[in-house]
Design a protein around this motif. Sequence first.
Motif, PDB file in Angstrom:
ATOM      1  N   TYR A   1      -5.087   3.843  -2.131  1.00 13.60           N
ATOM      2  CA  TYR A   1      -5.530   3.251  -0.745  1.00 13.60           C
ATOM      3  C   TYR A   1      -4.891   1.973  -0.718  1.00 13.60           C
ATOM      4  O   TYR A   1      -4.912   1.263  -1.423  1.00 13.60           O
ATOM      5  CB  TYR A   1      -7.033   3.417  -0.481  1.00 13.60           C
ATOM      6  CG  TYR A   1      -7.440   4.545  -0.634  1.00 13.60           C
ATOM      7  CD1 TYR A   1      -7.219   5.949   0.181  1.00 13.60           C
ATOM      8  CD2 TYR A   1      -8.168   5.188  -1.826  1.00 13.60           C
ATOM      9  CE1 TYR A   1      -7.857   7.142   0.260  1.00 13.60           C
ATOM     10  CE2 TYR A   1      -8.930   6.387  -1.832  1.00 13.60           C
ATOM     11  CZ  TYR A   1      -8.578   7.333  -0.878  1.00 13.60           C
ATOM     12  OH  TYR A   1      -8.892   8.775  -1.012  1.00 13.60           O
ATOM     13  N   PRO A   2      -4.537   1.743   0.624  1.00 11.10           N
ATOM     14  CA  PRO A   2      -4.055   0.121   0.982  1.00 11.10           C
ATOM     15  C   PRO A   2      -5.000  -0.849   0.508  1.00 11.10           C
ATOM     16  O   PRO A   2      -4.588  -1.931  -0.187  1.00 11.10           O
ATOM     17  CB  PRO A   2      -4.228   0.101   2.487  1.00 11.10           C
ATOM     18  CG  PRO A   2      -3.971   1.739   2.903  1.00 11.10           C
ATOM     19  CD  PRO A   2      -4.676   2.154   1.710  1.00 11.10           C
ATOM     20  N   GLY A   3      -6.402  -0.684   0.403  1.00  7.30           N
ATOM     21  CA  GLY A   3      -7.282  -1.813  -0.040  1.00  7.30           C
ATOM     22  C   GLY A   3      -7.046  -2.063  -1.667  1.00  7.30           C
ATOM     23  O   GLY A   3      -7.250  -3.265  -2.209  1.00  7.30           O
ATOM     24  N   ASP A   4      -7.012  -0.817  -2.215  1.00 10.44           N
ATOM     25  CA  ASP A   4      -6.472  -0.908  -3.744  1.00 10.44           C
ATOM     26  C   ASP A   4      -5.258  -1.720  -3.990  1.00 10.44           C
ATOM     27  O   ASP A   4      -5.191  -2.497  -5.035  1.00 10.44           O
ATOM     28  CB  ASP A   4      -6.701   0.466  -4.408  1.00 10.44           C
ATOM     29  CG  ASP A   4      -7.968   0.784  -4.222  1.00 10.44           C
ATOM     30  OD1 ASP A   4      -9.119   0.366  -4.234  1.00 10.44           O
ATOM     31  OD2 ASP A   4      -8.144   2.152  -4.309  1.00 10.44           O
ATOM     32  N   LEU A   5      -4.355  -1.478  -3.389  1.00 11.53           N
ATOM     33  CA  LEU A   5      -3.198  -1.974  -3.557  1.00 11.53           C
ATOM     34  C   LEU A   5      -3.156  -3.526  -3.165  1.00 11.53           C
ATOM     35  O   LEU A   5      -2.665  -4.442  -3.972  1.00 11.53           O
ATOM     36  CB  LEU A   5      -1.970  -1.236  -2.491  1.00 11.53           C
ATOM     37  CG  LEU A   5      -1.485   0.100  -2.827  1.00 11.53           C
ATOM     38  CD1 LEU A   5      -0.633   0.800  -1.737  1.00 11.53           C
ATOM     39  CD2 LEU A   5      -0.847   0.054  -4.439  1.00 11.53           C
ATOM     40  N   ALA A   6      -3.622  -3.855  -1.862  1.00  5.56           N
ATOM     41  CA  ALA A   6      -3.944  -5.373  -1.655  1.00  5.56           C
ATOM     42  C   ALA A   6      -4.349  -6.025  -2.749  1.00  5.56           C
ATOM     43  O   ALA A   6      -4.158  -7.091  -3.109  1.00  5.56           O
ATOM     44  CB  ALA A   6      -4.613  -5.382  -0.355  1.00  5.56           C
ATOM     45  N   GLN A   7      -5.426  -5.388  -3.415  1.00  2.00           N
ATOM     46  CA  GLN A   7      -6.395  -6.168  -4.302  1.00  2.00           C
ATOM     47  C   GLN A   7      -5.582  -6.415  -5.566  1.00  2.00           C
ATOM     48  O   GLN A   7      -5.468  -7.225  -6.081  1.00  2.00           O
ATOM     49  CB  GLN A   7      -7.928  -5.391  -4.751  1.00  2.00           C
ATOM     50  CG  GLN A   7      -8.372  -6.049  -5.580  1.00  2.00           C
ATOM     51  CD  GLN A   7     -10.004  -5.498  -5.844  1.00  2.00           C
ATOM     52  OE1 GLN A   7     -10.092  -4.355  -5.284  1.00  2.00           O
ATOM     53  NE2 GLN A   7     -10.736  -6.209  -6.622  1.00  2.00           N
ATOM     54  N   ALA A   8      -5.020  -5.357  -5.917  1.00  5.77           N
ATOM     55  CA  ALA A   8      -4.206  -5.428  -7.408  1.00  5.77           C
ATOM     56  C   ALA A   8      -3.016  -6.173  -7.359  1.00  5.77           C
ATOM     57  O   ALA A   8      -2.659  -6.800  -8.362  1.00  5.77           O
ATOM     58  CB  ALA A   8      -3.737  -3.929  -7.604  1.00  5.77           C
ATOM     59  N   LEU A   9      -2.403  -6.261  -6.274  1.00  3.71           N
ATOM     60  CA  LEU A   9      -0.948  -7.025  -5.801  1.00  3.71           C
ATOM     61  C   LEU A   9      -1.402  -8.488  -5.261  1.00  3.71           C
ATOM     62  O   LEU A   9      -0.372  -9.236  -4.844  1.00  3.71           O
ATOM     63  CB  LEU A   9       0.135  -6.089  -5.150  1.00  3.71           C
ATOM     64  CG  LEU A   9       0.304  -4.752  -5.889  1.00  3.71           C
ATOM     65  CD1 LEU A   9       1.252  -4.224  -4.790  1.00  3.71           C
ATOM     66  CD2 LEU A   9       1.112  -5.053  -7.152  1.00  3.71           C
ATOM     67  N   GLN A  10      -2.614  -8.568  -4.825  1.00  8.30           N
ATOM     68  CA  GLN A  10      -2.997  -9.846  -4.282  1.00  8.30           C
ATOM     69  C   GLN A  10      -2.083 -10.320  -3.091  1.00  8.30           C
ATOM     70  O   GLN A  10      -1.609 -11.124  -2.666  1.00  8.30           O
ATOM     71  CB  GLN A  10      -2.927 -11.010  -5.255  1.00  8.30           C
ATOM     72  CG  GLN A  10      -4.014 -10.769  -6.215  1.00  8.30           C
ATOM     73  CD  GLN A  10      -4.128 -11.938  -7.144  1.00  8.30           C
ATOM     74  OE1 GLN A  10      -3.440 -13.078  -6.916  1.00  8.30           O
ATOM     75  NE2 GLN A  10      -5.054 -11.781  -8.087  1.00  8.30           N
ATOM     76  N   ILE A  11      -2.143  -9.151  -2.115  1.00  8.94           N
ATOM     77  CA  ILE A  11      -1.060  -9.201  -0.912  1.00  8.94           C
ATOM     78  C   ILE A  11      -2.378  -8.991   0.181  1.00  8.94           C
ATOM     79  O   ILE A  11      -3.102  -8.023   0.352  1.00  8.94           O
ATOM     80  CB  ILE A  11      -0.200  -8.048  -0.723  1.00  8.94           C
ATOM     81  CG1 ILE A  11       0.933  -8.079  -1.788  1.00  8.94           C
ATOM     82  CG2 ILE A  11       0.357  -8.034   0.639  1.00  8.94           C
ATOM     83  CD1 ILE A  11       2.009  -6.855  -1.960  1.00  8.94           C
ATOM     84  N   PRO A  12      -2.151  -9.942   1.390  1.00 12.62           N
ATOM     85  CA  PRO A  12      -3.080  -9.585   2.445  1.00 12.62           C
ATOM     86  C   PRO A  12      -2.887  -8.415   3.033  1.00 12.62           C
ATOM     87  O   PRO A  12      -1.994  -8.021   3.100  1.00 12.62           O
ATOM     88  CB  PRO A  12      -2.850 -10.839   3.340  1.00 12.62           C
ATOM     89  CG  PRO A  12      -2.039 -11.882   2.623  1.00 12.62           C
ATOM     90  CD  PRO A  12      -1.365 -11.334   1.173  1.00 12.62           C
ATOM     91  N   ALA A  13      -4.076  -7.951   3.705  1.00 15.42           N
ATOM     92  CA  ALA A  13      -3.991  -6.330   4.220  1.00 15.42           C
ATOM     93  C   ALA A  13      -2.973  -6.333   5.252  1.00 15.42           C
ATOM     94  O   ALA A  13      -2.435  -5.467   5.622  1.00 15.42           O
ATOM     95  CB  ALA A  13      -5.258  -6.022   4.654  1.00 15.42           C
TER      96      ALA A  13
END
Length: 119
Positions: free
Chosen positions: A34-46
């Motif tokens: 999910y986008p939230g998991d990707l954002a957290q793992a890669l430290q990229i703003p949503a």
Amino acid sequence: MDIQTAVSALGSLAQASRLAVFQRLVELGPEGAYPGDLAQALQIPATTLSFHLKTLSHAGLIEAEQQGRFIRYRANFERMQALIDFLTRNCCGGDAARCLPVAPDCAVVAGPSTARKRC
């Protein structure tokens, strides 16, 4: 795959964050994320991640699946393989045996015009 499709796919990967997103989805396999998991793992703003996901999706390198209120993204492994096949088509004049990677500890024997690898 035609050249325009390959250019689109390569162009979408020619940015560090998008490449990281794609690599992460490849690592996760068919499960995707999910986008939230990707954002957290890669430290990229949503909001930035959303832009990158859209670009990768338009290039056909990732797929989105609506799951209730959420969207799960997955790497499109068929498109990835098609890109690899396109890039390696006619490799070494069509002799695939000549295209094999050389082990890192192989030594070059002789000069440039007669160079060959010895393992």
